[in-house]
Design a protein around this motif. Structure first.
Motif, PDB file in Angstrom:
ATOM      1  N   SER A 165      31.329  -2.362   6.452  1.00  0.00           N
ATOM      2  CA  SER A 165      32.073  -3.548   6.743  1.00  0.00           C
ATOM      3  C   SER A 165      31.032  -4.665   7.222  1.00  0.00           C
ATOM      4  O   SER A 165      29.802  -4.413   7.145  1.00  0.00           O
ATOM      5  CB  SER A 165      33.081  -3.226   7.918  1.00  0.00           C
ATOM      6  N   ASN A 166      31.525  -5.714   7.780  1.00  0.00           N
ATOM      7  CA  ASN A 166      30.538  -7.028   8.241  1.00  0.00           C
ATOM      8  C   ASN A 166      29.562  -6.342   9.368  1.00  0.00           C
ATOM      9  O   ASN A 166      28.690  -6.734   9.417  1.00  0.00           O
ATOM     10  CB  ASN A 166      31.472  -8.277   8.683  1.00  0.00           C
ATOM     11  N   ALA A 197      28.294  -4.793  -2.080  1.00  0.00           N
ATOM     12  CA  ALA A 197      29.770  -4.589  -2.860  1.00  0.00           C
ATOM     13  C   ALA A 197      30.541  -5.705  -3.197  1.00  0.00           C
ATOM     14  O   ALA A 197      31.012  -6.057  -4.099  1.00  0.00           O
ATOM     15  CB  ALA A 197      30.441  -3.702  -1.756  1.00  0.00           C
ATOM     16  N   LYS A 198      30.461  -6.625  -2.177  1.00  0.00           N
ATOM     17  CA  LYS A 198      31.130  -7.989  -2.197  1.00  0.00           C
ATOM     18  C   LYS A 198      30.565  -8.592  -3.574  1.00  0.00           C
ATOM     19  O   LYS A 198      31.532  -9.306  -4.484  1.00  0.00           O
ATOM     20  CB  LYS A 198      31.226  -8.842  -1.055  1.00  0.00           C
ATOM     21  N   ILE A 204      35.284  -0.770  -6.533  1.00  0.00           N
ATOM     22  CA  ILE A 204      34.049  -1.412  -6.169  1.00  0.00           C
ATOM     23  C   ILE A 204      34.343  -2.625  -5.124  1.00  0.00           C
ATOM     24  O   ILE A 204      35.593  -3.081  -5.362  1.00  0.00           O
ATOM     25  CB  ILE A 204      32.814  -1.637  -6.930  1.00  0.00           C
ATOM     26  N   GLY A 205      33.607  -3.170  -4.176  1.00  0.00           N
ATOM     27  CA  GLY A 205      34.126  -4.428  -3.401  1.00  0.00           C
ATOM     28  C   GLY A 205      34.472  -4.168  -2.380  1.00  0.00           C
ATOM     29  O   GLY A 205      34.408  -3.165  -1.424  1.00  0.00           O
ATOM     30  N   ILE A 206      35.162  -5.276  -1.517  1.00  0.00           N
ATOM     31  CA  ILE A 206      35.592  -5.290  -0.200  1.00  0.00           C
ATOM     32  C   ILE A 206      37.109  -5.439  -0.068  1.00  0.00           C
ATOM     33  O   ILE A 206      37.504  -5.654   0.967  1.00  0.00           O
ATOM     34  CB  ILE A 206      34.883  -6.331   0.530  1.00  0.00           C
ATOM     35  N   SER A 207      37.802  -5.094  -1.209  1.00  0.00           N
ATOM     36  CA  SER A 207      39.253  -5.524  -1.133  1.00  0.00           C
ATOM     37  C   SER A 207      40.011  -4.148  -0.402  1.00  0.00           C
ATOM     38  O   SER A 207      39.199  -3.206  -0.379  1.00  0.00           O
ATOM     39  CB  SER A 207      39.909  -5.885  -2.412  1.00  0.00           C
ATOM     40  N   CYS A 260      34.632   1.165  -0.804  1.00  0.00           N
ATOM     41  CA  CYS A 260      33.202   0.839  -0.087  1.00  0.00           C
ATOM     42  C   CYS A 260      33.386   0.706   1.386  1.00  0.00           C
ATOM     43  O   CYS A 260      32.610   0.868   2.405  1.00  0.00           O
ATOM     44  CB  CYS A 260      32.441  -0.275  -0.658  1.00  0.00           C
ATOM     45  N   ILE A 261      34.820  -0.216   1.630  1.00  0.00           N
ATOM     46  CA  ILE A 261      35.040  -0.263   3.009  1.00  0.00           C
ATOM     47  C   ILE A 261      35.200   0.599   3.904  1.00  0.00           C
ATOM     48  O   ILE A 261      35.453   0.543   5.126  1.00  0.00           O
ATOM     49  CB  ILE A 261      36.379  -1.417   3.020  1.00  0.00           C
TER      50      ILE A 261
END
Lengths: 358, 480
Positions: free
Chosen positions: B351-352, B362-363, B338-341, B346-347
């Motif tokens: 994205s932004n 997610a972040k 999970i997250g944006i790493s 998720c990425i």
């Protein structure tokens, strides 16, 4: 003004209890001074530790619940939630061990100074009974936290009791309250620990103390009683020295209780396999270790039965020593008794060390 | 006018007929004297007629090899006399025992099988050799008419295994829909299209030594099943014409499910059949993947079905669970997913710039997870430190267990992809963390308080003891 109040209070009690007689009796009591006088103090220290046991035991009783489901939890509650509960429990556990340790020292000092000889045979026997009851206190109290180690040690301990010929099995059933160590055993041990044993203990203790007061302190055999020897008044000199030692013991107890708090372990699970390295309390270790060394069969008899019988005979002989040590009674030096005592001490120490190392 | 074509055709037919008769006569005349067969055949006995097509007849076995008696005796009484060991029609286990005279390997396999475990009235096994192979018309397995030929074997098994009242008598818990399912399976469909490579009942269950699926020796025991499937599915050459991957087994044994099954022996973990079906084995389609996973991960599937991802995945025709977790090589789900790493899944979609709402969620989720991990590590160390100091911290340790439990719940809750639900759970953890922290700190404080208390007590005792000692000395000096 203050002295007047104290005098009035004293007079009030004196008129009713005749305290003057007691003071006169105390003033008449003297304690011999010689190079073995130090051993006189161990009886008093044992008594002091017993008083601590009673006091801390009563405090623990206010929160302890003697049932299979609640025993462990109640001890944990005492240790974590009750104000100074951890200290009371730790002091109770340490004091129990110190009491038995001091009782052993007291017993051996009486043995080596031959203080059991006439007219103190009954004092010796009551003392031995008190020691056996103290061991009973230790054995029954060990199970009360209902933790894993205590549970299996009790199982092993009562298994050994069951080995005793003829009365072993019924005695084991009586102690366990059934075939196995269960919640019934816990309730039973709780009853022994807080009611039955204290009641018997107090009777023998009072008897033991009365005998000491009546007969006074025994003199070692090498001191000629017909000649003048150094003494000190029991009241207040000896009593104050006793008090000084008690203070030191109290401090040792506090240090042990705080720096080495008695662990609780994990709750007993009768269905779990026995953990490795089950060991009894240290004062039973020499017997436990001896049984391990005895072969499974000696001729046609079980090795364990032989071991138990030997210890029983040994305990009977030890307790009845004033009646068969005729040489000492005649006032002669009996070196055999000294060697026997020395052998027992070395044996107990050696087997206990081996027990902990194995 | 002579129709030469017709004549030539008749001559050819005549030639082949003579050739066939000659061959038959030759084979018959070449056989040993067998009055059993000749008499029974002369009397139009169906058994003798069937036996003439039997593989054993071809191998020159006589009736007497199974039925006893002396086939060289012309007299029926002599031929079928007990002196000549005539046994008549063998019954019960005697049938298989007779076969074992030659087929000892197959017999011992049957003897050890589940078919020999159950019995009829305690007298005979429920399956004898003849149950599957027939009696007088036994042919080679490769022969298309053999009942145990790959194209017939499932029907033979189904004779008993689809018979509800029969199976109920011997193993009431055993299902009876295997054959029906098999017909709908990929294996069954290929079999019906005459594909000899398609798996049949015996491909997985073995032929003679059929064992219960609960038996650890069985090829379909849960720990052995992946290997059984891989026997064909990992064989590149064998599977080449089907154009499907052959690395499923390799991936599976490294997956969280494979490790649980084959290494830890966890029978709750899925094996091949749990996702693909066993008798009705077929690859789950995109639509049904979440249903398959949801059989075990029910709450995850339910939460996902109510999440915004459900609609998005459906519209993009993405398989639900597989998109993030893969299929055969599912690894243990860590916070890294999970997250944006760079390790986050998720990425792949967020994205932004693209779908930024999900990117922010997610972040935030990852930030919360990371702070939980950091705080948990701190308080675990604190509690352990207090325990090392001899303090009683069992309550705090219980709470640490609760934290681990809620962390597991978070892994489930995450499938709702709803920050408010996620934060509700994390708040529970933060509250517990605070409680453990205060309990740990209290234990450490208490530890030092006890030591200072002991020091104070010791000082008091020393003062008292010294005073008492001096008093005693004074008293003794006075009395001297």
């Amino acid at each position: 003004m203050r002295n007047k109040v104290i005098r009035d209070i004293y007079r009030w009690f004196d008129e009713r209890l005749n305290l003057q007689d007691l003071i006169q009796l105390a003033n008449k009591k003297y304690v011999p001074i010689h190079r073995h006088s130090i051993w006189y103090y161990f009886g008093g220290v044992t008594l002091f530790l017993f008083i601590i046991q009673v006091a801390t035991g009563i405090l623990l009783l206010m929160y302890y619940k003697g049932s299979e489901d609640l025993a462990f939890e109640s001890i944990r509650y005492i240790m974590t939630e009750v104000e100074f509960g951890w200290l009371i429990r730790s002091v109770h556990s340490w004091s129990a061990n110190l009491m038995i340790f001091c009782a052993f020292i007291h017993m051996f000092s009486v043995f080596f100074t031959k203080a059991y000889r006439k007219p103190r045979e009954i004092t010796w026997i009551t003392g031995m009974i008190l020691l056996f009851i103290a061991l009973g206190f230790g054995f029954s109290g060990y199970l009360l936290p209902w933790n894993e180690l205590a549970f299996f040690a009790t199982k092993v301990g009562t298994d050994i009791v069951g080995v005793f010929p003829i009365i072993g099995k019924p005695l084991q059933l009586f102690l366990r309250g059934g075939e196995d160590v269960t919640g019934t055993t816990l309730s039973r041990f709780f009853g022994f620990h807080v009611a039955i044993l204290p009641a018997i203990f107090i009777v023998f203790l009072i008897f033991h103390l009365i005998l000491i007061q009546r007969q006074g302190m025994s003199l070692p055999m090498n001191i000629d009683q017909s000649k003048e020897f150094k003494t000190m008044p029991f009241f207040p000199n000896f009593l104050l020295r006793d008090l000084l030692l008690w203070l030191i013991v109290l401090n040792i107890l506090a240090i042990l209780a705080v720096l080495f708090p008695w662990e609780l372990g994990s709750k007993a699970d009768p269905f779990a396999p026995a953990p490795a390295g089950i060991k009894p309390e240290w004062y039973f270790m020499f017997m436990f270790q001896t049984l391990k060394y005895i072969p499974a069969k000696i001729w046609i008899i079980d090795g364990e039965v032989v071991g138990i019988m030997l210890f029983t005979i040994g305990a009977i002989l030890w307790t009845t020593i004033p009646f068969w040590d005729r040489k000492t009674e005649r006032g002669q030096k009996n070196l055999l008794i000294n060697y026997l005592g020395l052998f027992c001490i070395i044996y107990i120490i050696l087997l206990t060390i081996l027990g902990y190392l194995s | 006018m002579i129709n030469w074509k017709n004549v030539l055709f008749k001559i050819i037919i005549l030639f082949f007929s003579l050739l066939l008769i000659g061959r038959m006569e030759k084979s018959y005349s070449q056989k040993k004297i067998d009055y059993c067969f000749s008499c029974h055949r002369a009397n139009n006995d169906e058994s003798a007629f069937l036996f003439s097509k039997d593989v054993h007849f071809e191998m020159e076995l006589s009736c007497a090899d199974c039925h006893g008696g002396d086939p060289t005796q012309k007299d029926m009484g002599d031929a079928m006399s007990t002196e000549n060991n005539f046994i008549g029609v063998p019954v019960g286990n005697k049938v298989s025992e007779l076969c074992s005279n030659c087929h000892i390997g197959e017999y011992s396999a049957l003897y050890n099988s589940v078919h020999a475990k159950y019995s009829i009235k305690g007298e005979e096994w429920i399956v004898q050799c003849t149950t599957c192979h027939g009696i007088h018309n036994i042919t080679r397995v490769k022969n298309r008419i053999s009942p145990v030929n790959p194209f017939n074997i499932s029907k033979i098994c189904a004779k008993c295994h689809s018979n509800i009242s029969y199976i109920r008598k011997y193993n009431p818990e055993l299902p009876t829909d295997q054959y029906e399912k098999y017909l709908t399976s990929k294996h069954g469909l290929l079999n019906s299209k005459n594909d000899p490579k398609a798996a049949t009942c015996v491909s997985c269950h073995d032929n003679h030594q059929i064992l219960s699926k609960k038996d650890p020796r069985s090829s379909v025991y849960f720990t052995n099943l992946p290997k059984t499937c891989s026997y064909c599915h990992s064989n590149q050459e064998y599977m080449s014409e089907y154009k499907i991957p052959t690395d499923q087994y390799e991936k599976y044994i490294k997956s969280v499910h494979g490790i649980a099954t084959t290494e830890k022996g966890d029978n709750a973990a899925p094996s091949c059949n749990d996702c693909h079906g066993n008798h009705g084995a077929i690859p789950p389609g995109i639509e049904s993947i979440s249903k398959v996973c949801g059989m075990c991960h029910a709450i995850n599937a339910e939460l996902f079905a109510g999440s915004p991802h459900k609609k998005a995945f459906d519209s993009m025709k993405l398989p639900e669970c597989e998109t993030c977790h893969s299929n055969h090589d599912i690894i243990a789900a860590t916070d890294q997913l999970i997250g944006i790493s760079s390790t986050s899944i998720c990425i792949k979609c967020h994205s932004n710039e693209k779908l930024p709402e999900g990117y922010k969620t997610a972040k935030k989720m990852r930030e919360l997870l990371d702070s939980i991990v950091a705080l948990e590590s701190t308080i675990t160390k604190l509690v352990s430190d207090a325990e090392q100091k001899g303090m009683e911290v069992s309550k705090a340790k219980f709470k640490l267990r609760d934290i681990r439990q809620i962390k597991l719940e978070i892994k489930t809750v995450i499938h709702a992809f709803d920050l408010s639900i996620f934060e509700k759970k994390t708040t529970e953890i933060f509250n517990l963390i605070n409680e453990v922290k205060s309990q740990g700190e209290y234990a450490i404080e208490e530890y030092y308080f006890r030591r200072w208390g002991l020091l104070g007590f010791t000082l008091i005792i020393i003062i008292l003891a010294v005073s008492l000692f001096l008093y005693i000395k004074k008293l003794e000096n006075k009395s001297e």
